[in-house]
Design a protein around this motif. Structure first.
Motif, PDB file in Angstrom:
ATOM      1  N   VAL A   1      -6.685   1.575  -0.176  1.00  0.00           N
ATOM      2  CA  VAL A   1      -5.729   0.897  -0.899  1.00  0.00           C
ATOM      3  C   VAL A   1      -5.371  -0.628  -0.059  1.00  0.00           C
ATOM      4  O   VAL A   1      -5.181  -1.388  -0.682  1.00  0.00           O
ATOM      5  CB  VAL A   1      -4.495   1.463  -1.489  1.00  0.00           C
ATOM      6  CG1 VAL A   1      -3.395   0.868  -2.359  1.00  0.00           C
ATOM      7  CG2 VAL A   1      -5.007   2.762  -2.423  1.00  0.00           C
ATOM      8  N   ALA A   2      -5.247  -0.182   1.133  1.00  0.00           N
ATOM      9  CA  ALA A   2      -4.675  -1.270   1.934  1.00  0.00           C
ATOM     10  C   ALA A   2      -5.521  -2.339   2.028  1.00  0.00           C
ATOM     11  O   ALA A   2      -5.233  -3.719   2.004  1.00  0.00           O
ATOM     12  CB  ALA A   2      -4.349  -1.053   3.333  1.00  0.00           C
ATOM     13  N   TYR A   3      -6.749  -2.120   1.850  1.00  0.00           N
ATOM     14  CA  TYR A   3      -7.983  -3.342   1.954  1.00  0.00           C
ATOM     15  C   TYR A   3      -7.740  -4.423   0.724  1.00  0.00           C
ATOM     16  O   TYR A   3      -7.584  -5.472   0.961  1.00  0.00           O
ATOM     17  CB  TYR A   3      -9.043  -2.840   2.187  1.00  0.00           C
ATOM     18  CG  TYR A   3     -10.145  -3.961   2.220  1.00  0.00           C
ATOM     19  CD1 TYR A   3     -10.509  -4.798   3.132  1.00  0.00           C
ATOM     20  CD2 TYR A   3     -11.219  -4.027   1.343  1.00  0.00           C
ATOM     21  CE1 TYR A   3     -11.421  -5.554   3.375  1.00  0.00           C
ATOM     22  CE2 TYR A   3     -12.168  -5.022   1.287  1.00  0.00           C
ATOM     23  CZ  TYR A   3     -12.067  -6.095   2.402  1.00  0.00           C
ATOM     24  OH  TYR A   3     -13.315  -6.869   2.512  1.00  0.00           O
ATOM     25  N   PRO A   4      -7.612  -3.779  -0.411  1.00  0.00           N
ATOM     26  CA  PRO A   4      -7.625  -5.056  -1.524  1.00  0.00           C
ATOM     27  C   PRO A   4      -6.235  -5.682  -1.419  1.00  0.00           C
ATOM     28  O   PRO A   4      -6.033  -6.884  -1.949  1.00  0.00           O
ATOM     29  CB  PRO A   4      -7.794  -4.055  -2.853  1.00  0.00           C
ATOM     30  CG  PRO A   4      -7.635  -2.756  -2.483  1.00  0.00           C
ATOM     31  CD  PRO A   4      -8.029  -2.550  -0.985  1.00  0.00           C
TER      32      PRO A   4
ATOM     33  N   SER B   1       0.702  -0.997   0.265  1.00  0.00           N
ATOM     34  CA  SER B   1       0.069  -0.007  -0.136  1.00  0.00           C
ATOM     35  C   SER B   1       0.926   1.193  -0.137  1.00  0.00           C
ATOM     36  O   SER B   1       0.561   2.334  -0.778  1.00  0.00           O
ATOM     37  CB  SER B   1      -0.755  -0.063   1.039  1.00  0.00           C
ATOM     38  OG  SER B   1      -0.200  -0.010   2.509  1.00  0.00           O
ATOM     39  N   ARG B   2       2.079   1.182   0.727  1.00  0.00           N
ATOM     40  CA  ARG B   2       3.004   2.445   0.809  1.00  0.00           C
ATOM     41  C   ARG B   2       3.428   2.718  -0.851  1.00  0.00           C
ATOM     42  O   ARG B   2       3.530   3.623  -1.008  1.00  0.00           O
ATOM     43  CB  ARG B   2       4.105   2.068   1.602  1.00  0.00           C
ATOM     44  CG  ARG B   2       5.400   2.902   1.646  1.00  0.00           C
ATOM     45  CD  ARG B   2       4.920   4.309   2.021  1.00  0.00           C
ATOM     46  NE  ARG B   2       6.373   5.136   1.947  1.00  0.00           N
ATOM     47  CZ  ARG B   2       6.408   6.328   2.099  1.00  0.00           C
ATOM     48  NH1 ARG B   2       5.167   7.118   2.268  1.00  0.00           N
ATOM     49  NH2 ARG B   2       7.493   7.160   2.242  1.00  0.00           N
ATOM     50  N   LEU B   3       3.792   1.553  -1.420  1.00  0.00           N
ATOM     51  CA  LEU B   3       4.349   1.774  -2.841  1.00  0.00           C
ATOM     52  C   LEU B   3       3.482   2.061  -3.605  1.00  0.00           C
ATOM     53  O   LEU B   3       3.740   3.060  -4.600  1.00  0.00           O
ATOM     54  CB  LEU B   3       5.123   0.342  -3.297  1.00  0.00           C
ATOM     55  CG  LEU B   3       6.217   0.003  -2.383  1.00  0.00           C
ATOM     56  CD1 LEU B   3       6.814  -1.319  -2.855  1.00  0.00           C
ATOM     57  CD2 LEU B   3       7.507   1.002  -2.572  1.00  0.00           C
ATOM     58  N   LEU B   4       2.236   1.771  -3.628  1.00  0.00           N
ATOM     59  CA  LEU B   4       1.363   2.177  -4.675  1.00  0.00           C
ATOM     60  C   LEU B   4       0.808   3.550  -4.239  1.00  0.00           C
ATOM     61  O   LEU B   4       0.642   4.312  -5.414  1.00  0.00           O
ATOM     62  CB  LEU B   4      -0.071   1.058  -4.543  1.00  0.00           C
ATOM     63  CG  LEU B   4       0.149  -0.393  -4.785  1.00  0.00           C
ATOM     64  CD1 LEU B   4      -1.413  -1.189  -4.589  1.00  0.00           C
ATOM     65  CD2 LEU B   4       0.248  -0.653  -6.435  1.00  0.00           C
TER      66      LEU B   4
END
Length: 212
Positions: A195-198, A178-181
């Motif tokens: 974003v972290a959930y998916p 999630s950090r990178l995305l």
């Protein structure tokens, strides 16, 4: 003297005496010098040093990963990580090479579809999260799942310990991915929650593959 009864062996001896450098057709007498050829990895545009730095940047679970290292996407490192994951599964008696590669491909498409909606340019980002970049970021984030696959070889099956350890590695992978995305799309940390959930769902599937 030329032996007319052994023409074949005579031709072999003559061919061995010829020089190893042959002229290039159409270029006159220019000889091919293979010593000046670049290394194979350089011709394939594979930077092993950059791959190593990307992998090492993810190995620290408490330190934030540097997004600048992942500004240039590649699939050489993720392919090696996925093959390592499948290899540790093979040591556990499970032949999962096709499953690991197939799930990684489907997860990359899934994260690209989600990111294109949640991290689109209309929401304040740069919108440069291509499918190739999502596959690269996901592949490096699976590094912790590879470590979990190696650690699971020494854990008892069917107990609560392996589930607890697996959940820790899932949270680790979710945090990194999630950090990178979010960083590579140009958004702030305020978008990491959606974003972290998916990402959590993707790595949960990989952890279940390792556990069962």
């Amino acid at each position: 003297m030329v032996n007319r009864y052994l023409p074949f062996f005579q031709g072999v001896v003559l061919n061995q005496a010829t020089p190893t450098h042959h002229p290039i057709p159409g270029n006159g007498n220019v000889a091919v010098n293979f010593d000046d050829e670049p290394p194979l990895l350089e011709e394939l545009d594979i930077d092993t040093g950059l791959i190593w730095r990307k992998a090492v940047s993810i190995l620290h679970p408490l330190r934030s990963v540097d997004p600048s290292l992942h500004a240039e996407a590649d699939l050489s490192g993720p392919a090696l990580i996925l093959l390592s994951l499948a290899f540790f599964q093979l040591l556990a008696g499970k032949l999962h090479f096709g499953i690991v590669l197939g799930w990684a491909t489907a997860a990359s498409v899934f994260l690209y579809f989600i990111s294109s909606m949640l991290l689109s340019p209309g929401r304040g980002g740069r919108g440069d999260l291509s499918l190739y970049r999502c596959a690269s970021l996901l592949g490096y984030s699976i590094m912790s799942m590879t470590i979990f696959s190696a650690v699971s070889l020494f854990l008892p099956r069917g107990g609560g310990l392996i589930f607890a350890v697996g959940m820790g590695f899932v949270l680790w992978s979710t945090r990194v991915c999630s950090r990178l995305l979010v960083a590579c799309s140009g958004h702030g940390d305020g978008h990491r929650g959606i974003v972290a959930y998916p990402c959590f769902l993707v790595f949960m599937l990989f952890s279940l593959l390792v556990i069962f």
